[in-house]
Design a protein around this motif. Structure first.
Motif, PDB file in Angstrom:
ATOM      1  N   ARG A  41       4.985  75.861  32.936  1.00 29.65           N
ATOM      2  CA  ARG A  41       4.743  74.453  33.255  1.00 29.65           C
ATOM      3  C   ARG A  41       3.442  73.973  32.615  1.00 29.65           C
ATOM      4  NH1 ARG A  41       6.331  76.515  38.581  1.00 29.65           N
ATOM      5  NH2 ARG A  41       4.128  76.882  38.885  1.00 29.65           N
ATOM      6  N   SER A  42       3.342  72.657  32.471  1.00 28.86           N
ATOM      7  CA  SER A  42       2.131  72.056  31.902  1.00 28.86           C
ATOM      8  C   SER A  42       1.136  71.624  32.982  1.00 28.86           C
ATOM      9  CB  SER A  42       2.500  70.845  31.034  1.00 28.86           C
ATOM     10  OG  SER A  42       3.137  69.863  31.828  1.00 28.86           O
ATOM     11  N   ARG A  43       1.474  71.856  34.237  1.00 29.52           N
ATOM     12  CA  ARG A  43       0.590  71.538  35.361  1.00 29.52           C
ATOM     13  C   ARG A  43       0.515  72.729  36.309  1.00 29.52           C
ATOM     14  NH1 ARG A  43      -2.489  67.190  34.416  1.00 29.52           N
ATOM     15  NH2 ARG A  43      -1.305  65.707  33.209  1.00 29.52           N
ATOM     16  N   SER A  44      -0.660  72.967  36.849  1.00 28.56           N
ATOM     17  CA  SER A  44      -0.838  74.038  37.823  1.00 28.56           C
ATOM     18  C   SER A  44      -0.300  73.588  39.171  1.00 28.56           C
ATOM     19  CB  SER A  44      -2.326  74.380  37.957  1.00 28.56           C
ATOM     20  OG  SER A  44      -3.007  73.315  38.618  1.00 28.56           O
ATOM     21  N   GLY A  45      -0.329  74.476  40.128  1.00 30.08           N
ATOM     22  CA  GLY A  45       0.107  74.141  41.478  1.00 30.08           C
ATOM     23  C   GLY A  45      -0.747  73.074  42.131  1.00 30.08           C
ATOM     24  N   THR A  46      -1.966  72.911  41.619  1.00 35.34           N
ATOM     25  CA  THR A  46      -2.868  71.870  42.156  1.00 35.34           C
ATOM     26  C   THR A  46      -2.868  70.617  41.304  1.00 35.34           C
ATOM     27  OG1 THR A  46      -4.760  72.823  40.989  1.00 35.34           O
ATOM     28  CG2 THR A  46      -4.370  73.584  43.252  1.00 35.34           C
ATOM     29  N   GLY A  47      -2.016  70.590  40.280  1.00 30.82           N
ATOM     30  CA  GLY A  47      -1.894  69.397  39.449  1.00 30.82           C
ATOM     31  C   GLY A  47      -2.772  69.353  38.216  1.00 30.82           C
ATOM     32  N   GLU A  48      -3.552  70.408  37.985  1.00 32.55           N
ATOM     33  CA  GLU A  48      -4.420  70.451  36.800  1.00 32.55           C
ATOM     34  C   GLU A  48      -3.589  70.709  35.537  1.00 32.55           C
ATOM     35  OE1 GLU A  48      -7.790  69.938  36.869  1.00 32.55           O
ATOM     36  OE2 GLU A  48      -7.541  69.534  39.010  1.00 32.55           O
ATOM     37  N   GLU A  49      -4.027  70.160  34.420  1.00 34.91           N
ATOM     38  CA  GLU A  49      -3.347  70.396  33.150  1.00 34.91           C
ATOM     39  C   GLU A  49      -3.479  71.868  32.762  1.00 34.91           C
ATOM     40  OE1 GLU A  49      -3.408  69.124  28.431  1.00 34.91           O
ATOM     41  OE2 GLU A  49      -4.785  68.117  29.826  1.00 34.91           O
ATOM     42  N   VAL A  50      -2.375  72.446  32.312  1.00 37.79           N
ATOM     43  CA  VAL A  50      -2.354  73.827  31.832  1.00 37.79           C
ATOM     44  C   VAL A  50      -1.944  73.797  30.365  1.00 37.79           C
ATOM     45  CG1 VAL A  50      -1.252  76.095  32.048  1.00 37.79           C
ATOM     46  CG2 VAL A  50      -1.792  74.766  34.107  1.00 37.79           C
ATOM     47  N   HIS A  86      10.739  89.638  30.065  1.00 40.81           N
ATOM     48  CA  HIS A  86       9.538  88.986  30.599  1.00 40.81           C
ATOM     49  C   HIS A  86       8.490  88.893  29.507  1.00 40.81           C
ATOM     50  CE1 HIS A  86       6.638  87.600  33.477  1.00 40.81           C
ATOM     51  NE2 HIS A  86       7.428  87.870  34.500  1.00 40.81           N
ATOM     52  N   ARG A  87       7.937  87.697  29.359  1.00 38.81           N
ATOM     53  CA  ARG A  87       6.857  87.490  28.389  1.00 38.81           C
ATOM     54  C   ARG A  87       5.578  88.151  28.865  1.00 38.81           C
ATOM     55  NH1 ARG A  87       6.367  83.249  24.781  1.00 38.81           N
ATOM     56  NH2 ARG A  87       4.391  84.290  24.321  1.00 38.81           N
ATOM     57  N   CYS A  88       4.740  88.473  27.902  1.00 36.09           N
ATOM     58  CA  CYS A  88       3.369  88.871  28.149  1.00 36.09           C
ATOM     59  C   CYS A  88       2.543  88.222  27.044  1.00 36.09           C
ATOM     60  CB  CYS A  88       3.211  90.387  28.174  1.00 36.09           C
ATOM     61  SG  CYS A  88       3.779  91.227  26.680  1.00 36.09           S
ATOM     62  N   GLY A  89       1.240  88.169  27.240  1.00 35.15           N
ATOM     63  CA  GLY A  89       0.389  87.484  26.285  1.00 35.15           C
ATOM     64  C   GLY A  89       0.314  86.003  26.602  1.00 35.15           C
ATOM     65  N   THR A  90       0.110  85.199  25.578  1.00 37.23           N
ATOM     66  CA  THR A  90      -0.079  83.759  25.751  1.00 37.23           C
ATOM     67  C   THR A  90       1.257  83.031  25.669  1.00 37.23           C
ATOM     68  OG1 THR A  90      -2.282  83.913  24.793  1.00 37.23           O
ATOM     69  CG2 THR A  90      -1.287  81.735  24.872  1.00 37.23           C
ATOM     70  N   VAL A  91       1.525  82.212  26.691  1.00 37.83           N
ATOM     71  CA  VAL A  91       2.768  81.450  26.777  1.00 37.83           C
ATOM     72  C   VAL A  91       2.407  79.970  26.850  1.00 37.83           C
ATOM     73  CG1 VAL A  91       4.904  81.092  28.069  1.00 37.83           C
ATOM     74  CG2 VAL A  91       3.807  83.352  28.072  1.00 37.83           C
ATOM     75  N   ALA A  92       2.951  79.179  25.950  1.00 43.45           N
ATOM     76  CA  ALA A  92       2.681  77.736  25.930  1.00 43.45           C
ATOM     77  C   ALA A  92       3.596  77.014  26.912  1.00 43.45           C
ATOM     78  CB  ALA A  92       2.910  77.181  24.519  1.00 43.45           C
ATOM     79  N   PRO A  93       3.150  75.882  27.439  1.00 40.34           N
ATOM     80  CA  PRO A  93       4.028  75.079  28.304  1.00 40.34           C
ATOM     81  C   PRO A  93       5.356  74.792  27.590  1.00 40.34           C
ATOM     82  CG  PRO A  93       1.812  74.220  28.406  1.00 40.34           C
ATOM     83  CD  PRO A  93       1.825  75.258  27.299  1.00 40.34           C
ATOM     84  N   GLY A  94       6.437  74.909  28.345  1.00 40.77           N
ATOM     85  CA  GLY A  94       7.766  74.678  27.798  1.00 40.77           C
ATOM     86  C   GLY A  94       8.442  75.931  27.267  1.00 40.77           C
TER      87      GLY A  94
END
Length: 159
Positions: A41-50, A86-94
């Motif tokens: 997701r592009s937002r955290s559980g608290t609504g911050e941009e990821v 399952h991914r590992c490393g850096t995963v981009a939103p989407g």
């Protein structure tokens, strides 16, 4: 019975993984295949941009933890086949983070097994997860809801 587990260091195509899973079913009597794809997701559980999710892993710990989840699901739900990517490393939103697939004689077993495996993976897979964004980086842990979701399996499928 086949339990296939893979750590992916790069993005993967869930549809291709699922097609390969279905072609390789060990039991021609499987009447149902269920799957789940988790997406960053592009937002955290608290609504911050990821801007990225980072999943640190230890090859000698992470892969066996995924394999255990798959084996437990086979034993609990009478599955013929399981696949976990399952991914590992850096995963981009989407991008996909995880694909879980289960094959069984009947749909209820396959559907329930996928739900079970995802609850186990969220709370028990050996990963260290970090969300990165403009405000900085935050290491994340399973939530109270994740733990509650996991608890519901204690009687239905004891380890």
């Amino acid at each position: 019975m086949a339990v296939i587990v893979r750590l992916a260091t790069e993005t993967f195509a869930p549809e291709g993984e699922l097609a390969g899973f279905m072609r390789g079913l060990a039991n021609a009597e499987a009447g149902a295949v269920a799957n789940f794809v988790g997406i960053a997701r592009s937002r955290s559980g608290t609504g911050e941009e990821v801007t990225a999710l980072f999943l640190e892993h230890h090859p000698r710990l992470t892969l066996p933890s995924l394999e255990q989840v798959g084996r437990d699901a086979v034993g609990c739900f009478a599955l013929s086949d399981v696949k976990i990517v399952h991914r590992c490393g850096t995963v981009a939103p989407g991008e996909p983070i995880v694909l879980v697939a289960a094959a069984a004689a009947h749909r209820r077993a396959a559907l329930t097994a996928v739900d079970y495996m995802m609850d186990r993976l969220k709370s028990e897979a050996v990963f260290w997860k970090r969300e990165d964004g403009p405000a900085g980086s935050v290491w994340i842990e399973p939530t109270d809801q994740d733990r509650t979701d996991l608890e519901r399996w204690s009687e239905a499928c004891p380890e």
